[in-house]
Design a protein around this motif. Structure first.
Motif, PDB file in Angstrom:
ATOM      1  N   GLY A   6       3.050   3.610  34.046  1.00 45.35           N
ATOM      2  CA  GLY A   6       3.226   3.732  35.495  1.00 45.35           C
ATOM      3  C   GLY A   6       4.584   4.330  35.806  1.00 45.35           C
ATOM      4  N   VAL A  43      -1.600   1.603  30.445  1.00 43.86           N
ATOM      5  CA  VAL A  43      -1.106   2.407  31.561  1.00 43.86           C
ATOM      6  C   VAL A  43       0.385   2.660  31.418  1.00 43.86           C
ATOM      7  N   TYR A  84      -0.144   7.090  37.957  1.00 45.73           N
ATOM      8  CA  TYR A  84      -0.547   6.198  36.870  1.00 45.73           C
ATOM      9  C   TYR A  84      -1.255   7.011  35.781  1.00 45.73           C
ATOM     10  N   VAL A 124       0.232  -2.654  30.905  1.00 41.50           N
ATOM     11  CA  VAL A 124       0.847  -1.677  31.798  1.00 41.50           C
ATOM     12  C   VAL A 124       2.341  -1.647  31.513  1.00 41.50           C
ATOM     13  N   ARG A 160      -3.058  -1.165  43.928  1.00 41.22           N
ATOM     14  CA  ARG A 160      -3.477  -0.470  42.697  1.00 41.22           C
ATOM     15  C   ARG A 160      -4.963  -0.609  42.370  1.00 41.22           C
ATOM     16  N   GLU A 207      -6.305   2.928  41.763  1.00 42.16           N
ATOM     17  CA  GLU A 207      -6.146   3.466  40.412  1.00 42.16           C
ATOM     18  C   GLU A 207      -7.183   2.844  39.471  1.00 42.16           C
TER      19      GLU A 207
END
Ligand code: MCN
Ligand code: CUM
Length: 806
Positions: free
Chosen positions: A334, A332, A311, A369, A388, A391
């Protein structure tokens, strides 16, 4: 009578109930080599399967020739996508709403991808067969960088999706784009950022790693052609969900499928999803009429099954001059690899990453994201990650440090002034969660005091002076981390896996002589469920834990449940266990009242018995009550004593913790020494303190590995550089730090026994502590941000870049 001279306390101790550091009952088998793992299963006529895997990260498969392989003695069959296509099984659905090739269908998307499945009489012949299958590839341009994957002229990875502008989670912006997931208020957050006293901005990368369980993934599929029943043994963290998925994709009726998870040698999220090996073994068993076993080797496991993280988290955090945080912005990227196979609840394509406001009262926040395809293995949601949260916790705990640098403030103090206050719970976060409970200040003060934080800072200041004066070449870092977890998925209304609501279950049967069996919808992979869940029943019903057998993992006998991951067993199945116990207790009360010839309301529970109120010497023990349930005809009460509970939790649970790492770093070699690691966990009511401590040791050691050396790395050709244990760092007893564990207890207000999960907390909390320690050591020399893993070379390089090598 013995009972009469035994004190209440002795009777309670005899139960080994909640709070007892009961030794793990599983270990009697495990320490004597009596475990029963998938690879221990042997069946008459059993065949073995093995995969031909792609050497290329991105290539077209132009031809597959099976002939030479089929000529090898012992090789029975070679399956390719072409063989599976008529059955519609050459692709399978993923848990993330994508689909994934079972066997290479025209092209491959990552090195190690399954291309053909060779079935043979023994493992060696299968392996020889794999060598002999001839595959022609035409290599294609490779993309391993998710940012490059989104460039306009990047190669198209998923040709099957070409032209599709809608994905499982909304619009796709680019041919390698999977989804955008947004939470919070963008406009309000921009507004805060543009007017704030201070804004700190940083890119935080949480690198790709792998849960690497000791036991790899595997299964044995056995189709009984006479009864039409398929039995599938496997390393499944969610056996019931696997049964339903197998039924849906194979059209075998669900009652004709029995899925069994035997002992599992560590799961860590690696064993949640469905893999090609399962599908191919089932097909091979149906085709050959014989049981087929498939077990990965270590390289297979590290190259192709669920990886973790990867990430890229770009953060902006705004605050007043005094350090009160006013806003958080996060974007983010990913990297999901070739297929989106994240094992998240359906509605959460980035898992619970939106807990990235952490333990802080941040009034305004915005998160987006973007999921991206690259030529790497699929996965992303594994390794004690709580979907997650790992993260998210790393991100916010790094951003706090970065902000502290910008404010020139002590980061312990910065945390303290921003913590959500005890009286604010239940707390509604800006990104959509309702934190059920917490007392962060108490935990933080306890932690700082336990490590003597002030003294550490004084020592550090002295060290910096000494370093500058040339008296030492070692720096010292104090790594702080305060995390809030979110576990116990989850309310059925929000959380499902492929449409299956995430409740869980427990069924308890009390035998006539007062012992019992309990079955749960979860499955232990090393967490000690058989030990801990019996303790809940012991305390709730008053039967000694030693008299309770606990069973999980056989779908023919266990009640339906969604399995073990996301530290959901205690929050969900633990609640079901308490609720089923209470149903039994309610019936026991009626039986006791009948036997004692008083009204139901005139008896009360007392540890292991029901006694007449105000007359405690008149009682019936649970043992007597159990026997009566089977031998007395009680008017209005059915015989027997059993109950089942399916529990749909009203909310998730929010365990938290304070972790502190004291590290020494050698500036010239990059080597580190963990001088102290303190871990305070609050998981609400503690059922088995010894198991909790074991979970913390294990999870923190994994966190140590991740922060200090472990990674899944690829070169630019997409070659996997860390597919063996020579290259993939796994700490041994030599490297593993000594841990000092501690706790506070803030019960969950909605859980019947107040328990929260703990299995993943130590990974969530420890990685930022280790990483922050490295950063903290170099803070005085100007380091703001550097990427994990902090192996010796990377630490040396930081020192070098800061000019510390003279
Ligand atoms: N426990 C307790 N009191 C509490 C909470 C938990 O005594 N308040 C105990 C439980 O009874 C259980 C253990 O601690 O035996 C973990 O419970 P829980 O936090 O509910 O987590 P799960 O049982 O659902 O385990 C899953 C979690 C996850 S998601 C990963 S990943 C991970 C982890 O557990 N994988 C593991 N820990 C692991 N430990 C081992 N040995 N092997 C794995 O594969
Ligand atoms: Cu995310 S690893 Mo665990 O949930 O099995």
């Amino acid at each position: 009578m013995k009972d009469e001279v035994t004190s209440t306390e002795e009777r309670r101790e005899n139960l080994k109930g909640m709070g007892c550091a009961r030794k793990r009952v599983e270990d009697v088998r495990f320490t004597q080599g009596k475990g029963n793992y998938v690879d221990d299963i042997k069946m008459d006529g059993m065949l073995f399967g093995d995969f031909v895997r792609s050497p290329y990260a991105h290539a077209r498969v132009t031809s597959i020739n099976k002939e030479a392989a089929l000529a090898i003695p012992g090789v029975v069959a070679v399956l390719t996508a072409e063989d599976l296509a008529p059955l519609g099984l050459h692709w399978m659905p993923t848990l993330a709403g994508d689909k994934q090739m079972v066997l290479a269908d025209g092209k491959v998307l990552f090195q190690g991808q399954e291309v053909a499945f060779v079935v043979a009489n023994d493992r060696y012949a299968a392996s020889d067969g794999v060598e002999a299958v001839e595959v022609d590839y035409e290599d294609l341009p490779v993309v391993t960088d998710p940012f490059k994957a989104l460039e306009p002229d990047a190669p198209v990875l998923r040709e099957d999706l070409e032209g599709q502008t809608e994905g499982a989670h909304g619009p796709r912006k680019h041919h390698n784009h999977i989804f955008t997931w947004e939470q919070g208020d963008e406009a309000a957050t921009e507004q805060v950022m543009s007017t704030a006293d201070v804004v700190a901005e940083e890119m935080v990368y949480y690198h790709r790693t792998h849960p690497n369980p000791l036991e790899t993934c595997g299964c044995v599929a056995s189709m009984d052609k006479v009864t039409g029943k398929l039995t599938l043994y496997g390393t499944f963290q969610a056996p019931h969900a696997i049964r339903t998925i197998v039924s849906l994709i194979s059209s075998i009726p669900e009652h004709k499928i029995r899925v069994v998870s035997p002992d599992i040698g560590g799961g860590f999220g690696n064993k949640v999803g469905a893999y090609s090996g399962y599908v191919c073994s089932v097909v091979a068993s149906i085709v050959t009429g014989k049981p087929v076993k498939w077990v990965e080797d270590k390289m297979d496991n590290l190259m192709s099954t669920a990886f973790a993280r990867d990430y890229w988290m770009k953060g902006k955090i705004a605050a007043t001059k005094e350090g009160k945080i006013t806003g958080l912005h996060c974007h983010v990227i990913g990297d999901h690899g070739g297929f989106d196979a994240c094992a998240d609840p359906t509605k959460f394509p980035a898992g619970f990453f939106n807990i990235c406001t952490g333990s802080y009262d941040i009034p305004t926040a915005y998160l987006s994201v973007d999921g991206v395809y690259t030529n790497k293995a699929p996965g992303g949601v594994a390794y004690r990650c709580s979907f997650r949260v790992t993260e998210a916790a790393y991100f916010i705990e790094r951003m706090i440090e970065v902000l502290a640098i910008k404010l020139d403030m002590d980061s312990a103090e910065l945390r303290r002034i921003n913590f959500i206050k005890k009286e604010q719970f239940p707390y509604q976060s800006a990104l959509g969660w309702e934190y059920d409970s917490g007392d962060y200040h108490t935990a933080w003060d306890k932690a700082l005091e336990a490590v003597d934080y002030k003294a550490l800072r004084a020592e550090q200041a002295q060290r910096i002076e000494d370093f500058k004066a040339g008296k030492t070449r070692k720096l010292m870092g104090v790594g702080l981390s305060f995390f809030t977890e979110i576990v116990g998925a989850g309310p059925v209304k929000n959380c499902d896996i492929l449409g299956l609501g995430m409740f869980d279950s427990c069924e308890i049967r009390i035998h006539p002589t007062g012992s019992a069996i309990a079955r749960l919808g979860t499955i232990s992979q090393g967490q000690g469920h058989a030990t801990a869940f019996a303790q809940i029943i012991a305390s709730e019903i008053g039967i000694p834990a030693d008299d309770i057998t606990l069973e999980e993992g056989d779908t023919d006998t266990a009640p339906y449940g969604l399995g073990t991951y996301g530290s959901r067993s205690m929050p969900v199945a633990g609640a079901a266990t308490a609720m089923a116990s209470r149903k039994i207790k309610a019936k026991a009360q009626m039986i006791a009242a009948y036997l004692l010839e008083v009204h139901d309301d005139d008896v009360e529970f007392d540890v292991d018995r029901f006694a007449v109120k105000g007359n405690p010497e008149r009682f019936k023990t649970m043992k007597e009550i159990a026997f009566a349930a089977y031998n007395q005809a009680i008017p209005g009460v059915e015989p027997g004593l059993e109950a089942v509970s399916y529990y749909d939790p009203p909310n998730m649970t929010y365990p938290f913790g304070a972790y502190i790492c004291v590290m020494e770093l050698d500036v010239d070699t990059g080597e580190h020494e963990i001088r102290k690691f303190y871990a305070l966990d609050d998981c609400g009511t503690r059922v088995n303190p010894m198991i909790i401590e074991g979970q913390v040791h294990g999870g923190a050691t994994e966190g140590y590995a991740i922060a200090m050396g472990q990674e899944i790395a690829y070169d630019e050709m997409g070659n996997h550089k860390t597919a063996t244990l020579m290259d993939f760092f796994v700490p041994t007893a030599m490297e593993t730090p000594t841990y000092q564990t501690d706790f506070t207890v803030t019960p969950s207000p909605h859980h019947p026994i107040g328990a929260k999960g703990v299995g993943e907390s130590p990974n969530v909390g420890s990685v930022p502590a280790f990483s922050n320690a490295v950063h903290d050591a170099f803070r005085a020399f100007g380091l703001v941000q550097s990427h994990m893993p902090h192996d010796h070379w990377r630490v040396w390089r930081i020192a070098d870049e800061l000019g510390l090598h003279g």
